[in-house]
Design an enzyme around this catalytic site. Structure first.
Site: not given
Ligand code: GUN
Length: 291
Positions: A53, A97, A120
């Site tokens: 990211k 995350q 998100d």
């Molecule tokens: N863990 C697994 N998928 C995601 C996601 O799309 N965003 C976040 N923040 N954590 C995750």
């Protein structure tokens, strides 16, 4: 017959390029889009995702901050960090995350985010807006799915989409997104899960089959309607001694067998994964545009 390969890597690059244009327009107005990533502890998969990211941010022209509290951070201290990021006008997007360590209530953390910075799309206010069809920050992985399909020249509108998995991150938001009366949506949606009776009889009805179960090679060829579009959301590590790291990544779909039945299919890696990151860039730019 072999299915059309849906190239998530190429489509994600296209979307990042579009986000880059929008980010540079913001910079010309003196707004530097900024994403703050919060990575709690040292889960190796989470570290890898956050790394991807941040690299994408750099490419697109989004500033990124990385906050790395240790796994034993108290819930109160983590909430205090969220409060600081919420209050910081230079931060447009906040990404926590997941998963978080067991002693921290994920729902409480998500609810603490300022909805306008929730890139998100997990905050209940954003989930609610998605459900009733209002413009909002949409969860990245589900938001990438119609992009993959439409940009590959395939149709979503009017199709029967069958989703396997009802998670808050993928299954439920994908259902809510694809059912809307909107471009890239307008589908008939069925959601299957661990309580579904005779799963294959339902998955075989899907013109589009979305696999988001989290189990390697769960979807077999007999579960797929001939000619269907198969979107594999799974990222599973399976042991592989011939691989450098001792494992390789496989999806929820038995790719080699299903590609002989499907009309189109996403690979793992190189399908949904890069799209999640690209849509995060789109959301961060959108959050910055809204300021
Ligand atoms: N863990 C697994 N998928 C995601 C996601 O799309 N965003 C976040 N923040 N954590 C995750």
């Amino acid at each position: 017959m072999s299915a059309q390969l849906i190239d998530g890597k190429a489509i994600a690059a296209e979307i990042r390029a579009e986000a880059k244009v929008a980010a540079s327009a913001l910079r010309e107005q003196g707004i530097i889009p900024c994403l703050a990533a919060v990575l709690v502890g040292d889960n190796p998969a989470s570290k890898a995702y956050v790394g991807n990211k941040r690299r994408a941010c750099e490419e697109v022209g989004i500033e990124s901050q990385l906050h790395t509290p240790s796994a034993d951070i108290s819930a109160a201290d983590l909430l205090a960090l969220i409060d600081r990021l919420n209050a910081d006008a230079a931060v447009h997007g906040i990404l926590v995350q997941l998963p978080l360590p067991d002693h921290i209530d994920e729902d409480r953390v998500i609810e603490r985010l300022c909805p306008a910075k929730d890139v998100d799309g997990f905050h209940p206010a954003n989930v609610g807006r998605l459900v009733i069809g209002l413009d909002t920050l949409r969860p990245c992985t589900p938001a990438g799915i119609p992009e993959l399909i439409v940009r590959s020249g395939l149709e979503v509108s009017g199709q029967h989409v069958v989703i396997i998995g009802r998670s808050n991150i993928v299954g439920k938001p994908a259902m809510n997104l694809l059912v809307q009366k909107a471009a890239g949506a307008n589908a008939t949606v069925t959601v299957c899960h661990s309580g579904t009776t005779d799963l294959p009889s339902i998955t075989r009805l899907g013109d589009i089959l979305i696999a988001a179960i989290g189990r390697a090679h769960y979807v077999t060829a007999d579960m797929v309607k001939p000619g269907a579009t198969v979107i594999d959301v799974g990222i599973n590590r399976v042991a592989d001694e011939s691989a450098k790291q001792g494992y390789r990544l496989v999806g929820d779909v038995d790719f080699d067998a299903v590609k002989e039945v499907a009309g189109a299919i996403t690979p793992v890696p190189g399908g949904v994964g890069p799209m999640t990151v690209a849509m995060l860039m789109v959301n961060t730019v959108k959050a910055a545009q809204a300021t």
